[in-house]
Motif scaffolding. Sequence first.
Motif, PDB file in Angstrom:
ATOM      1  N   GLU A 178     -79.107 -88.938  57.563  1.00  0.00           N
ATOM      2  CA  GLU A 178     -80.076 -89.781  58.264  1.00  0.00           C
ATOM      3  C   GLU A 178     -81.289 -90.039  57.383  1.00  0.00           C
ATOM      4  O   GLU A 178     -82.039 -89.132  57.049  1.00  0.00           O
ATOM      5  N   ARG A 184     -84.792 -88.677  62.286  1.00  0.00           N
ATOM      6  CA  ARG A 184     -84.180 -87.384  61.948  1.00  0.00           C
ATOM      7  C   ARG A 184     -85.033 -86.230  62.477  1.00  0.00           C
ATOM      8  O   ARG A 184     -84.515 -85.282  63.075  1.00  0.00           O
ATOM      9  N   GLU A 209     -75.090 -85.943  66.268  1.00  0.00           N
ATOM     10  CA  GLU A 209     -75.961 -87.087  65.996  1.00  0.00           C
ATOM     11  C   GLU A 209     -76.557 -87.003  64.598  1.00  0.00           C
ATOM     12  O   GLU A 209     -76.628 -88.003  63.871  1.00  0.00           O
ATOM     13  N   HIS A 212     -73.962 -88.082  62.201  1.00  0.00           N
ATOM     14  CA  HIS A 212     -73.294 -89.351  62.489  1.00  0.00           C
ATOM     15  C   HIS A 212     -71.819 -89.175  62.826  1.00  0.00           C
ATOM     16  O   HIS A 212     -70.961 -89.925  62.343  1.00  0.00           O
ATOM     17  N   ASP A 220     -70.141 -92.044  70.463  1.00  0.00           N
ATOM     18  CA  ASP A 220     -70.306 -92.155  69.017  1.00  0.00           C
ATOM     19  C   ASP A 220     -71.754 -92.518  68.716  1.00  0.00           C
ATOM     20  O   ASP A 220     -72.209 -93.605  69.044  1.00  0.00           O
ATOM     21  N   ARG A 222     -73.127 -93.381  66.135  1.00  0.00           N
ATOM     22  CA  ARG A 222     -73.323 -94.473  65.168  1.00  0.00           C
ATOM     23  C   ARG A 222     -73.418 -95.818  65.871  1.00  0.00           C
ATOM     24  O   ARG A 222     -73.777 -96.806  65.306  1.00  0.00           O
TER      25      ARG A 222
END
Length: 222
Positions: A178, A184, A209, A212, A220, A222
């Motif tokens: 990230e 982050r 998370e 990713h 998901d 992403r």
Amino acid sequence: MADTDFVPLTPREGAALGDDVYAVLGEAILRGTLRPGDRLRDVELASRLGVSRTPVREALQRLERLGLIEVAANKYTRVSEPHPDAYAHTTEFMTYVAGDAAILGLSRATEEEHADLVDAVDALIDCSERDDGLGILGGTTAFYQLLIRATANRVFITIMREAGLALQRNLQGWTQPEEDVELRTTRYRRLREAVVARDGHAAERILMELNHLPSPCGDDPR
């Protein structure tokens, strides 16, 4: 074999020589003093380390099982080349392992272990705020190790310890996935809240998370 400086081993009380040989060879592979393609000859290694061939063979068998060396019968034993997917696959594997460890470990952790886990996330938050990539790597490793220890599951702990060398080599060149520092860091703060609350399932989702990866529930990030 590469011209690697090995010194004769001094037997440690209660320790098996095969374990010491394994540690020495594994460390040499991680440092890069034993490089992919370097040949490993048990007679030569035994001579350099001042041991018999038996503990050397035991160590080489363990390294082969981990994929750190490759053996072709009657042809060669050599340091293996990491698979092109090793980094991605290891990152994925470790994230899911850490998620499982969070579910077990946060519910079982002693007060001292729990405090150490909170401190470990605080260190990650600090490194994230400073965008310290190496600090995040070290902090992530420390946090995962604490989670695994907190599971109090001897099988879990033993398997992860045995696989440690291969995991370390596969994760060389690690980068934080990230790039958005604020996002982050927010996720690490949420991770802290989950750890404080001993909410392993929430911690698991946040770890997905951060890396990713699809959450265990199928969402998901992403």
